[in-house]
Write a protein that holds these residues in place. Structure first.
Motif, PDB file in Angstrom:
ATOM      1  N   TYR A 194      10.852   6.171  10.270  1.00 33.32           N
ATOM      2  CA  TYR A 194      10.015   5.688   9.183  1.00 33.32           C
ATOM      3  C   TYR A 194       9.351   6.855   8.471  1.00 33.32           C
ATOM      4  O   TYR A 194       8.743   7.707   9.088  1.00 33.32           O
ATOM      5  CB  TYR A 194       8.939   4.744   9.738  1.00 33.32           C
ATOM      6  CG  TYR A 194       7.837   4.464   8.752  1.00 33.32           C
ATOM      7  CD1 TYR A 194       8.048   3.576   7.708  1.00 33.32           C
ATOM      8  CD2 TYR A 194       6.618   5.111   8.835  1.00 33.32           C
ATOM      9  CE1 TYR A 194       7.061   3.337   6.784  1.00 33.32           C
ATOM     10  CE2 TYR A 194       5.630   4.870   7.913  1.00 33.32           C
ATOM     11  CZ  TYR A 194       5.859   3.986   6.894  1.00 33.32           C
ATOM     12  OH  TYR A 194       4.886   3.740   5.977  1.00 33.32           O
ATOM     13  N   HIS A 195       9.512   6.918   7.170  1.00 34.24           N
ATOM     14  CA  HIS A 195       8.804   7.884   6.332  1.00 34.24           C
ATOM     15  C   HIS A 195       8.355   7.143   5.088  1.00 34.24           C
ATOM     16  O   HIS A 195       9.118   6.406   4.490  1.00 34.24           O
ATOM     17  CB  HIS A 195       9.708   9.042   5.891  1.00 34.24           C
ATOM     18  CG  HIS A 195      10.110   9.923   7.014  1.00 34.24           C
ATOM     19  ND1 HIS A 195       9.238  10.740   7.662  1.00 34.24           N
ATOM     20  CD2 HIS A 195      11.311  10.085   7.618  1.00 34.24           C
ATOM     21  CE1 HIS A 195       9.889  11.398   8.610  1.00 34.24           C
ATOM     22  NE2 HIS A 195      11.140  11.008   8.606  1.00 34.24           N
ATOM     23  N   SER A 196       7.144   7.349   4.704  1.00 34.91           N
ATOM     24  CA  SER A 196       6.628   6.718   3.503  1.00 34.91           C
ATOM     25  C   SER A 196       6.932   7.590   2.290  1.00 34.91           C
ATOM     26  O   SER A 196       7.215   8.762   2.418  1.00 34.91           O
ATOM     27  CB  SER A 196       5.115   6.550   3.632  1.00 34.91           C
ATOM     28  OG  SER A 196       4.555   6.189   2.402  1.00 34.91           O
ATOM     29  N   THR A 197       6.829   6.971   1.115  1.00 31.53           N
ATOM     30  CA  THR A 197       6.964   7.754  -0.100  1.00 31.53           C
ATOM     31  C   THR A 197       5.777   8.713  -0.231  1.00 31.53           C
ATOM     32  O   THR A 197       5.887   9.724  -0.886  1.00 31.53           O
ATOM     33  CB  THR A 197       7.036   6.843  -1.334  1.00 31.53           C
ATOM     34  OG1 THR A 197       5.933   5.936  -1.302  1.00 31.53           O
ATOM     35  CG2 THR A 197       8.339   6.081  -1.351  1.00 31.53           C
ATOM     36  N   TRP A 198       4.667   8.373   0.408  1.00 32.73           N
ATOM     37  CA  TRP A 198       3.505   9.258   0.459  1.00 32.73           C
ATOM     38  C   TRP A 198       3.211   9.502   1.935  1.00 32.73           C
ATOM     39  O   TRP A 198       2.681   8.640   2.617  1.00 32.73           O
ATOM     40  CB  TRP A 198       2.277   8.621  -0.163  1.00 32.73           C
ATOM     41  CG  TRP A 198       2.419   8.230  -1.596  1.00 32.73           C
ATOM     42  CD1 TRP A 198       2.836   9.009  -2.623  1.00 32.73           C
ATOM     43  CD2 TRP A 198       2.135   6.949  -2.161  1.00 32.73           C
ATOM     44  NE1 TRP A 198       2.817   8.304  -3.789  1.00 32.73           N
ATOM     45  CE2 TRP A 198       2.386   7.029  -3.537  1.00 32.73           C
ATOM     46  CE3 TRP A 198       1.671   5.744  -1.650  1.00 32.73           C
ATOM     47  CZ2 TRP A 198       2.213   5.969  -4.400  1.00 32.73           C
ATOM     48  CZ3 TRP A 198       1.492   4.678  -2.504  1.00 32.73           C
ATOM     49  CH2 TRP A 198       1.762   4.801  -3.859  1.00 32.73           C
ATOM     50  N   GLU A 199       3.530  10.669   2.421  1.00 29.97           N
ATOM     51  CA  GLU A 199       3.307  10.943   3.851  1.00 29.97           C
ATOM     52  C   GLU A 199       1.820  11.082   4.160  1.00 29.97           C
ATOM     53  O   GLU A 199       1.345  10.569   5.150  1.00 29.97           O
ATOM     54  CB  GLU A 199       4.075  12.202   4.257  1.00 29.97           C
ATOM     55  CG  GLU A 199       4.018  12.487   5.734  1.00 29.97           C
ATOM     56  CD  GLU A 199       4.718  11.443   6.599  1.00 29.97           C
ATOM     57  OE1 GLU A 199       4.312  11.295   7.759  1.00 29.97           O
ATOM     58  OE2 GLU A 199       5.655  10.786   6.138  1.00 29.97           O
ATOM     59  N   SER A 241      15.246   1.888   8.984  1.00 30.66           N
ATOM     60  CA  SER A 241      13.810   2.078   8.975  1.00 30.66           C
ATOM     61  C   SER A 241      13.142   0.704   8.970  1.00 30.66           C
ATOM     62  O   SER A 241      13.527  -0.164   8.184  1.00 30.66           O
ATOM     63  CB  SER A 241      13.439   2.866   7.716  1.00 30.66           C
ATOM     64  OG  SER A 241      12.065   3.029   7.630  1.00 30.66           O
ATOM     65  N   PHE A 242      12.166   0.518   9.844  1.00 26.18           N
ATOM     66  CA  PHE A 242      11.489  -0.769   9.876  1.00 26.18           C
ATOM     67  C   PHE A 242      10.058  -0.627  10.376  1.00 26.18           C
ATOM     68  O   PHE A 242       9.688   0.358  10.994  1.00 26.18           O
ATOM     69  CB  PHE A 242      12.245  -1.795  10.714  1.00 26.18           C
ATOM     70  CG  PHE A 242      12.579  -1.342  12.111  1.00 26.18           C
ATOM     71  CD1 PHE A 242      11.663  -1.450  13.135  1.00 26.18           C
ATOM     72  CD2 PHE A 242      13.830  -0.821  12.397  1.00 26.18           C
ATOM     73  CE1 PHE A 242      11.970  -1.038  14.425  1.00 26.18           C
ATOM     74  CE2 PHE A 242      14.153  -0.411  13.676  1.00 26.18           C
ATOM     75  CZ  PHE A 242      13.221  -0.519  14.698  1.00 26.18           C
ATOM     76  N   ILE A 243       9.282  -1.647  10.064  1.00 25.21           N
ATOM     77  CA  ILE A 243       7.914  -1.769  10.528  1.00 25.21           C
ATOM     78  C   ILE A 243       7.860  -3.083  11.290  1.00 25.21           C
ATOM     79  O   ILE A 243       8.418  -4.092  10.847  1.00 25.21           O
ATOM     80  CB  ILE A 243       6.929  -1.784   9.345  1.00 25.21           C
ATOM     81  CG1 ILE A 243       6.973  -0.435   8.641  1.00 25.21           C
ATOM     82  CG2 ILE A 243       5.534  -2.103   9.812  1.00 25.21           C
ATOM     83  CD1 ILE A 243       6.194  -0.409   7.356  1.00 25.21           C
ATOM     84  N   LEU A 244       7.178  -3.082  12.425  1.00 22.81           N
ATOM     85  CA  LEU A 244       7.157  -4.247  13.298  1.00 22.81           C
ATOM     86  C   LEU A 244       5.763  -4.806  13.469  1.00 22.81           C
ATOM     87  O   LEU A 244       4.785  -4.076  13.395  1.00 22.81           O
ATOM     88  CB  LEU A 244       7.618  -3.860  14.707  1.00 22.81           C
ATOM     89  CG  LEU A 244       8.957  -3.215  14.861  1.00 22.81           C
ATOM     90  CD1 LEU A 244       9.100  -2.670  16.261  1.00 22.81           C
ATOM     91  CD2 LEU A 244      10.033  -4.240  14.603  1.00 22.81           C
ATOM     92  N   ASP A 245       5.730  -6.085  13.740  1.00 19.59           N
ATOM     93  CA  ASP A 245       4.509  -6.685  14.254  1.00 19.59           C
ATOM     94  C   ASP A 245       4.918  -7.774  15.220  1.00 19.59           C
ATOM     95  O   ASP A 245       5.981  -8.389  15.071  1.00 19.59           O
ATOM     96  CB  ASP A 245       3.632  -7.246  13.132  1.00 19.59           C
ATOM     97  CG  ASP A 245       2.186  -7.438  13.591  1.00 19.59           C
ATOM     98  OD1 ASP A 245       1.822  -6.969  14.689  1.00 19.59           O
ATOM     99  OD2 ASP A 245       1.413  -8.056  12.850  1.00 19.59           O
TER     100      ASP A 245
END
Length: 176
Positions: free
Chosen positions: A3-8, A103-107
């Motif tokens: 995972y990498h954001s467009t704004w680190e 790339s993923f974000i979990l909950d």
């Protein structure tokens, strides 16, 4: 792909802006230790992934700008409180293997009276209903109505003769 954001790294002002809160409120979150910061010389920054985790934890919608273009938001809803022995370790292994492919974000949440709110604020791309029976409020059509869009919803019951690793991998691969 990790995972990498467009704004680190975000300034406090930018982090407050993308979170849709005032700079004062954002600074209170920092003062309470809710979001870690990085200080370099006289500037203070927030890592975007720390901000995303904070937003998830407090049921605040994640702004699209914090997500990588193809990052998927995956929500696991546990339909019962007690999970089979070894299940936690198995799910961690599956997700670790998938990290190299997407790339993923979990909950992870337990089904309760706030489930609809969590679905609405997290706005997942994929939902997994794990173990147990769904109640009337948590059906594919109710989830679609809550999100006002069609989202893949997969159910996994422990009594199936299917490998959980294969099940999760196949479901996520279909959505990439």
């Amino acid at each position: 792909m990790p995972y990498h954001s467009t704004w680190e790294y975000l300034t406090i002002k930018k982090a407050a802006l993308v979170s849709c809160v005032s700079e004062q409120r954002f600074k209170r979150w920092i003062d309470k230790g809710l979001i870690p910061v990085i200080t370099k010389e006289e500037d203070t920054f927030v890592r975007s992934r720390d901000l995303v985790q904070h937003l998830i934890q407090y049921n605040i919608p994640i702004p699209d700008g914090l997500l990588q273009g193809n990052a998927k938001k995956i929500l696991f809803i546990f339909l019962q409180r007690i999970m089979p022995e070894g299940f936690s370790a198995e799910i961690i292994q599956v997700l670790y293997k998938l990290r190299s492919k997407t790339s993923f974000i979990l909950d992870f949440i337990e089904e309760d009276s706030c489930t609809s709110l969590k679905i609405m604020t997290f706005n997942p791309d994929i939902i997994f209903l794990l173990f147990g029976q769904c109640n009337e409020c948590l059906t594919k059509s109710s989830i679609k109505a809550t999100l006002m869009k069609d989202v893949p919803v997969y159910s996994f019951h422990g009594d199936r003769n299917i490998d959980f690793t294969t099940f999760i991998s196949n479901c996520v691969q279909r959505q990439i």
